[in-house]
Motif scaffolding. Structure first.
Motif, PDB file in Angstrom:
ATOM      1  N   ILE A 137       1.532   7.597  13.202  1.00 15.18           N
ATOM      2  CA  ILE A 137       0.677   8.133  12.134  1.00 15.18           C
ATOM      3  C   ILE A 137       1.307   9.454  11.707  1.00 15.18           C
ATOM      4  N   VAL A 138       1.837   9.506  10.495  1.00 19.42           N
ATOM      5  CA  VAL A 138       2.522  10.728  10.062  1.00 19.42           C
ATOM      6  C   VAL A 138       1.918  11.268   8.767  1.00 19.42           C
ATOM      7  N   PHE A 139       2.170  12.552   8.541  1.00 21.13           N
ATOM      8  CA  PHE A 139       1.620  13.232   7.371  1.00 21.13           C
ATOM      9  C   PHE A 139       2.747  13.844   6.567  1.00 21.13           C
ATOM     10  N   ARG A 140       2.714  13.576   5.275  1.00 20.11           N
ATOM     11  CA  ARG A 140       3.697  14.167   4.368  1.00 20.11           C
ATOM     12  C   ARG A 140       2.940  14.697   3.159  1.00 20.11           C
ATOM     13  N   ASN A 141       3.076  16.005   2.932  1.00 23.18           N
ATOM     14  CA  ASN A 141       2.363  16.657   1.809  1.00 23.18           C
ATOM     15  C   ASN A 141       0.868  16.346   1.813  1.00 23.18           C
ATOM     16  N   GLY A 142       0.285  16.357   3.016  1.00 25.31           N
ATOM     17  CA  GLY A 142      -1.160  16.142   3.139  1.00 25.31           C
ATOM     18  C   GLY A 142      -1.606  14.694   3.049  1.00 25.31           C
ATOM     19  N   VAL A 143      -0.658  13.772   2.898  1.00 22.32           N
ATOM     20  CA  VAL A 143      -1.004  12.337   2.805  1.00 22.32           C
ATOM     21  C   VAL A 143      -0.642  11.656   4.117  1.00 22.32           C
ATOM     22  N   VAL A 144      -1.550  10.804   4.605  1.00 25.91           N
ATOM     23  CA  VAL A 144      -1.320  10.107   5.877  1.00 25.91           C
ATOM     24  C   VAL A 144      -0.594   8.776   5.627  1.00 25.91           C
ATOM     25  N   TYR A 145       0.319   8.434   6.530  1.00 21.92           N
ATOM     26  CA  TYR A 145       1.048   7.156   6.467  1.00 21.92           C
ATOM     27  C   TYR A 145       0.954   6.463   7.824  1.00 21.92           C
ATOM     28  N   VAL A 146       0.805   5.155   7.795  1.00 22.51           N
ATOM     29  CA  VAL A 146       0.783   4.361   9.037  1.00 22.51           C
ATOM     30  C   VAL A 146       2.102   3.595   9.117  1.00 22.51           C
ATOM     31  N   LEU A 147       2.848   3.819  10.217  1.00 20.71           N
ATOM     32  CA  LEU A 147       4.180   3.247  10.375  1.00 20.71           C
ATOM     33  C   LEU A 147       4.236   2.227  11.514  1.00 20.71           C
ATOM     34  N   ASP A 148       5.364   1.566  11.621  1.00 22.21           N
ATOM     35  CA  ASP A 148       5.764   0.699  12.738  1.00 22.21           C
ATOM     36  C   ASP A 148       4.805  -0.462  12.998  1.00 22.21           C
ATOM     37  N   HIS A 174       0.856  -1.186   0.000  1.00 21.33           N
ATOM     38  CA  HIS A 174       0.000   0.000   0.000  1.00 21.33           C
ATOM     39  C   HIS A 174       0.895   1.241   0.000  1.00 21.33           C
ATOM     40  N   PRO A 175       0.559   2.252  -0.810  1.00 19.48           N
ATOM     41  CA  PRO A 175       1.427   3.439  -0.895  1.00 19.48           C
ATOM     42  C   PRO A 175       1.564   4.218   0.414  1.00 19.48           C
ATOM     43  N   GLN A 176       0.662   3.969   1.377  1.00 18.81           N
ATOM     44  CA  GLN A 176       0.714   4.709   2.650  1.00 18.81           C
ATOM     45  C   GLN A 176       1.227   3.851   3.807  1.00 18.81           C
ATOM     46  N   ILE A 177       1.887   2.744   3.450  1.00 17.35           N
ATOM     47  CA  ILE A 177       2.519   1.844   4.427  1.00 17.35           C
ATOM     48  C   ILE A 177       3.950   1.622   3.951  1.00 17.35           C
ATOM     49  N   PRO A 178       4.962   1.727   4.848  1.00 19.00           N
ATOM     50  CA  PRO A 178       6.349   1.561   4.382  1.00 19.00           C
ATOM     51  C   PRO A 178       6.609   0.185   3.779  1.00 19.00           C
ATOM     52  N   LYS A 179       7.404   0.166   2.726  1.00 17.20           N
ATOM     53  CA  LYS A 179       7.764  -1.095   2.064  1.00 17.20           C
ATOM     54  C   LYS A 179       8.961  -1.723   2.778  1.00 17.20           C
ATOM     55  N   LEU A 180       8.981  -3.048   2.796  1.00 13.66           N
ATOM     56  CA  LEU A 180      10.153  -3.767   3.298  1.00 13.66           C
ATOM     57  C   LEU A 180      11.091  -3.983   2.114  1.00 13.66           C
ATOM     58  N   TYR A 181      12.335  -3.497   2.229  1.00 11.09           N
ATOM     59  CA  TYR A 181      13.298  -3.616   1.146  1.00 11.09           C
ATOM     60  C   TYR A 181      14.229  -4.813   1.305  1.00 11.09           C
ATOM     61  N   ASP A 182      14.578  -5.144   2.546  1.00  9.58           N
ATOM     62  CA  ASP A 182      15.647  -6.113   2.764  1.00  9.58           C
ATOM     63  C   ASP A 182      15.542  -6.653   4.182  1.00  9.58           C
ATOM     64  N   SER A 183      16.015  -7.872   4.392  1.00  7.43           N
ATOM     65  CA  SER A 183      16.187  -8.406   5.749  1.00  7.43           C
ATOM     66  C   SER A 183      17.421  -9.300   5.715  1.00  7.43           C
ATOM     67  N   PHE A 184      18.210  -9.251   6.780  1.00  7.03           N
ATOM     68  CA  PHE A 184      19.448 -10.034   6.816  1.00  7.03           C
ATOM     69  C   PHE A 184      19.876 -10.261   8.263  1.00  7.03           C
ATOM     70  N   ASP A 185      20.809 -11.164   8.428  1.00  5.92           N
ATOM     71  CA  ASP A 185      21.303 -11.569   9.737  1.00  5.92           C
ATOM     72  C   ASP A 185      22.794 -11.218   9.826  1.00  5.92           C
ATOM     73  N   VAL A 186      23.169 -10.495  10.866  1.00  5.96           N
ATOM     74  CA  VAL A 186      24.591 -10.205  11.104  1.00  5.96           C
ATOM     75  C   VAL A 186      24.962 -10.814  12.456  1.00  5.96           C
ATOM     76  N   ARG A 187      25.760 -11.866  12.427  1.00  5.66           N
ATOM     77  CA  ARG A 187      26.198 -12.569  13.638  1.00  5.66           C
ATOM     78  C   ARG A 187      25.031 -12.870  14.588  1.00  5.66           C
TER      79      ARG A 187
END
Length: 252
Positions: free
Chosen positions: A146-157, A73-86
């Motif tokens: 819940i954040v707003f950028r340029n009048g658009v709402v986004y749901v995070l975390d 969804h354009p108003q939900i952050p995308k997951l780009y990558d996941s990895f394991d370090v030690r």
């Protein structure tokens, strides 16, 4: 002896690709940073799992990754990558920089009357309805998420999000049950408090003694009805769709 985990320092390169810019915040399960992706040159959010209580935290991180992969969804952050370090899991997500309601109200002196507050709630509800339709409950719809950028709402975390099919863990207090039960009603309850926060932005106290919101806020009968149901003081809403219809009536 208590094990204290040190956050990454600014300038640290993680997994040969992500350069730490700043610590965004720390929760019980992990630490979040703004980092620069050296391949794309874009800013991203890097989430690092804490190592204590590893099994439980790993399960939480893996679930969050699964949930973000399921949501597109354009108003939900995308997951780009996941990895394991030690043995430490990391998630890389879209960085959405915007204003929270606290910033808008306290720093930018924005106020919301009844109609504006309910219109804003309607925007948030469209995103939350999408989340619920995918069998997920957010469980952490607080002001910082819940954040707003340029009048658009986004749901995070989505760190506390759960699949609606999951069993509830033990919840000890009434507030925990209202906010953390794996049920759409917990998101609606949280949004009731979000709505109250908006409505109080235009409230001018007239007395020293604090009263309940029902005594302090000058609301229409329709708005009061919606809020009481959202806060589970009256029959709770069974779905966001049901709530959205009543919100539309208040907006008029």
């Amino acid at each position: 002896m208590m094990f204290v985990e040190k956050p990454y320092r600014e300038g640290t390169v993680v997994n040969g690709r992500y350069t730490i810019q700043a610590l965004l915040g720390e929760g019980s399960y992990g630490m979040a940073y703004v980092a620069r992706d050296e391949e794309t040159k874009e800013l991203v959010v890097l989430k690092q799992m804490k190592r204590a209580k590893k099994k439980k935290r790993r399960a939480s991180f893996e679930r969050e990754a699964l949930i973000l992969k399921k949501l597109n969804h354009p108003q939900i952050p995308k997951l780009y990558d996941s990895f394991d370090v030690r043995g430490t899991l990391h998630l890389v997500m879209e960085y959405i920089e915007g204003d929270t309601m606290e910033t808008l109200i306290f720093d930018k002196n924005k106020t919301y009357d009844e109609k504006e507050a309910f219109s804003l709630l309607a925007d948030v509800l469209r995103v939350v309805q999408y989340i619920h339709e995918h069998g997920i409950v957010h469980r952490d719809l607080r002001i910082p998420n819940i954040v707003f950028r340029n009048g658009v709402v986004y749901v995070l975390d989505f760190g506390l999000a759960r699949f609606l099919s999951e069993k509830n863990e033990r919840l000890f207090t009434l507030e925990q049950r209202l906010r953390r039960t794996i049920d759409v009603k917990s998101d609606i309850y949280a949004l009731g408090h979000f709505l109250l926060f908006l409505l109080y932005s235009s409230y001018e106290p007239t007395a020293d003694k604090e009263k309940s919101w029902e005594d302090e806020l000058s609301l229409s009968k329709e708005a009061r009805y919606v809020l009481r149901r959202m806060l589970q003081l009256d029959l709770p809403y069974a779905s966001v769709a049901q709530l959205a219809r009543d919100v539309a009536d208040v907006i008029g």
